[in-house]
Write an enzyme that holds these catalytic residues in place. Sequence first.
Site, short mmCIF file in Angstrom:
data_model
loop_
_atom_site.label_atom_id
_atom_site.label_comp_id
_atom_site.label_asym_id
_atom_site.label_seq_id
_atom_site.Cartn_x
_atom_site.Cartn_y
_atom_site.Cartn_z
N GLU A 172 0.82 -1.23 0.00
CA GLU A 172 0.00 0.00 0.00
C GLU A 172 0.85 1.27 0.00
O GLU A 172 0.65 2.16 0.84
CB GLU A 172 -0.97 -0.01 1.20
CG GLU A 172 -2.00 -1.10 1.11
CD GLU A 172 -3.10 -1.02 2.17
OE1 GLU A 172 -2.98 -0.25 3.12
OE2 GLU A 172 -4.10 -1.77 2.02
N GLU A 291 -5.48 -8.38 -0.50
CA GLU A 291 -6.19 -8.12 0.77
C GLU A 291 -7.65 -7.85 0.45
O GLU A 291 -7.97 -6.89 -0.26
CB GLU A 291 -5.60 -6.92 1.51
CG GLU A 291 -4.27 -7.19 2.16
CD GLU A 291 -3.77 -6.03 3.03
OE1 GLU A 291 -4.61 -5.34 3.65
OE2 GLU A 291 -2.55 -5.83 3.05
O1 AHR Z 1 -5.14 -6.07 6.92
C1 AHR Z 1 -5.04 -4.95 7.72
C2 AHR Z 1 -4.33 -3.79 7.03
O2 AHR Z 1 -5.11 -3.30 5.99
C3 AHR Z 1 -3.02 -4.12 6.36
O3 AHR Z 1 -1.94 -4.08 7.23
C4 AHR Z 1 -2.89 -3.03 5.34
O4 AHR Z 1 -2.15 -3.43 4.22
C5 AHR Z 1 -4.31 -2.65 5.03
O5 AHR Z 1 -4.50 -1.28 5.12
#
Ligand code: AHR
Length: 504
Positions: A172, A291
Site C-alpha cells: 500500500e 487483501e
Molecule cells: O489487513 C489490515 C491492514 O489493511 C493491512 O496491514 C494493510 O495493508 C491494510 O490497510
Amino acid sequence: MKATVTAHRDFTISDIDDRLYSAFLEHLGRAIYTGIHEPGHPTADKNGMRGDVAQLVRDLKIPYVRYPGGNFVSAYNWEDGVGPVADRPTRLDLAWHTSDSNAVGVHEFAAWCETVGTQMMLAINLGSRGLDEARNFVEYVNGPTGSYWGDLRKKNGHADPFDVKLWCLGNEMDGPWQVGHKTADEYGRLASETAKALRAFDKSLELIVCGSSNSDMPTYPEWERTVLEHTYESVDYISLHMYFANRSNHTANYLALNHKLDNYIGAVASTIDFVQAKKRSKKKVTISFDEWNVWYHSNAADREVLDGHGGWPHAPRLLEDAYNFEDVLQVGCILNTFIRRSDVVRIACIAQLVNVIAPIMTEPNGPAWKQTTYYPYYFASIFGRGTALQLGVTCPGYDADVADNVPYLDISAVHDKTTNTIAFFAVNRHATDALELSIDLKGFGKARVIDHQVMTHSNLKVVNSLSEQNAVVPKAGSGVTVDGDTLTGKLPAYSYQMIRVQLS
Ligand code: AHR
C-alpha cells in the site's frame, strides 16, 4: 420471485488459478502471537505452533499465505526475525503501535506453512528500506549456500533455499498512513529498480507491484497507470486491496458492494490494457487482490491501542471483528466476483486468516473456532477450483448506493473437469422473498445433485463466539433437483448456498 440461469459447457470465463483462494497473515494484534503461535498451548507442536489452529487452516487447503504484512512490513527489519530466538530484539511496530518480540520470523513461518500445507508469499519492506535490503532478504530466503546470505540461512538451521516464488514489492505504498509512503513516480522508480535487481538474481521470481489501497483513494486509478508505466515489463501482478463495511446498517446497500469491487477490477484491468498497448508489449500483467474482507466491526474498540493510549502492548486484541450472518452473504458475493473475474484476478488473499479480521478465532490457552465467514471461504476454496463458467442470469434487481438494478441473485459456477462436477455458489440478496431458481444446463449431458449446503438465519447479526461457536453453520439443503437439462430449487430469503452437480 424467479431467477433463471443458463450455463453452457463451452461458455467459459477462464481456468481459475488456485491461488485465488490464498490468505494473509500479518504481525498484527494476535494473528501470529496467540493466533498461530502459542508455545504454552495444550495443542502446541515442537515449534510452539497451535495444532488446533493448524488443523482449521489445513482444512481450507490454502495455496499461499502472504506474510509478514501489511502495514507492518513497511518498517520491518527481516533480520530481526532470524537467528537464535533468545537473541532477537523486541521492536516497536510503528504501523499498529505495538511491540513485537520477533519470536516468529521467516524460518518459523516457513515451518508452519509446511505443517498446514501452504506456501509462502513474502512482502518486502519498500517503506523505510529499499533495494539493498530487498535483495539481501531475497538472497537470504532463496540464495545458494557458498554465498554470504545462503550460508547465514544454513547457520540458522535451513541449508536448503526456501524457494519462495511470489514477492510483493512493498505494501500500500499509495497510502499516507504507510511508513515511507511515496508518490506514484517515486514508488514506480523504486519498484522498477528493485524488480531489476531481483530478476538479476532469479528471472523466474513472480513480482507483485502495489496498486491502490482501495478505489476511494484520491490517486486511484492514475496511480495504477503511473506505476505500471514504470514497471510493466518487470513485474507480473498489480496488487489491489478492498475492505467492506456496513456502517449505516443498510443491508441492501451493503450486499451490493461487490458491484463496486467489480468496477474496481474492471478499471484496473483496462489500465493494464492501456499500459500494455502503450508499451507495445506482448506481456499481460494480471491482478493480485491480496487483501480483501469485511472490516469495520472492531474499529471503535481498536482506537485506544491505535491512538497510542495503551503504550506498546505485545499482541493485543486488535481488528478482532466478530463476523455475523450478514457477512456470510457478503463474503459469498465477494468470492463470486473473484470467480467471475478470474480471467484477470489470478491471486486473491482473504485478509486475514487468524484473529485479525479473520475466519478463524482463538482464545489464549483456550479453543479455536470458525467464524461465520469461514464457511463460504471454505466452500469456494474446496469446490471452486476448475473453470469459471460464463452464466446468463435473468433476475429482478434493486437500486443501491453503488449501482442500479443489482440482481437479487448473485451466482458463480465452476466446472471441475477432473471430478466432472459443477459447483454453483449462490446468494439470495432478497430480505423476504425466496428465489425460484432454474438453471438450464447446456451441453453437459446427464446431471444429478450430489451436495447442497445452505446458510441462512433469522437474525442477520448473529455471530459465532467463544461461548456459542456454532450459532451459524451450514446445513444440508433439500429440494434442489435436476430434471432433464434443468436444475430447479428454492433459495430462501437472505441465504448462501453451495450446490454441486455430478455430470456423467
Ligand atoms: O489487513 C489490515 C491492514 O489493511 C493491512 O496491514 C494493510 O495493508 C491494510 O490497510
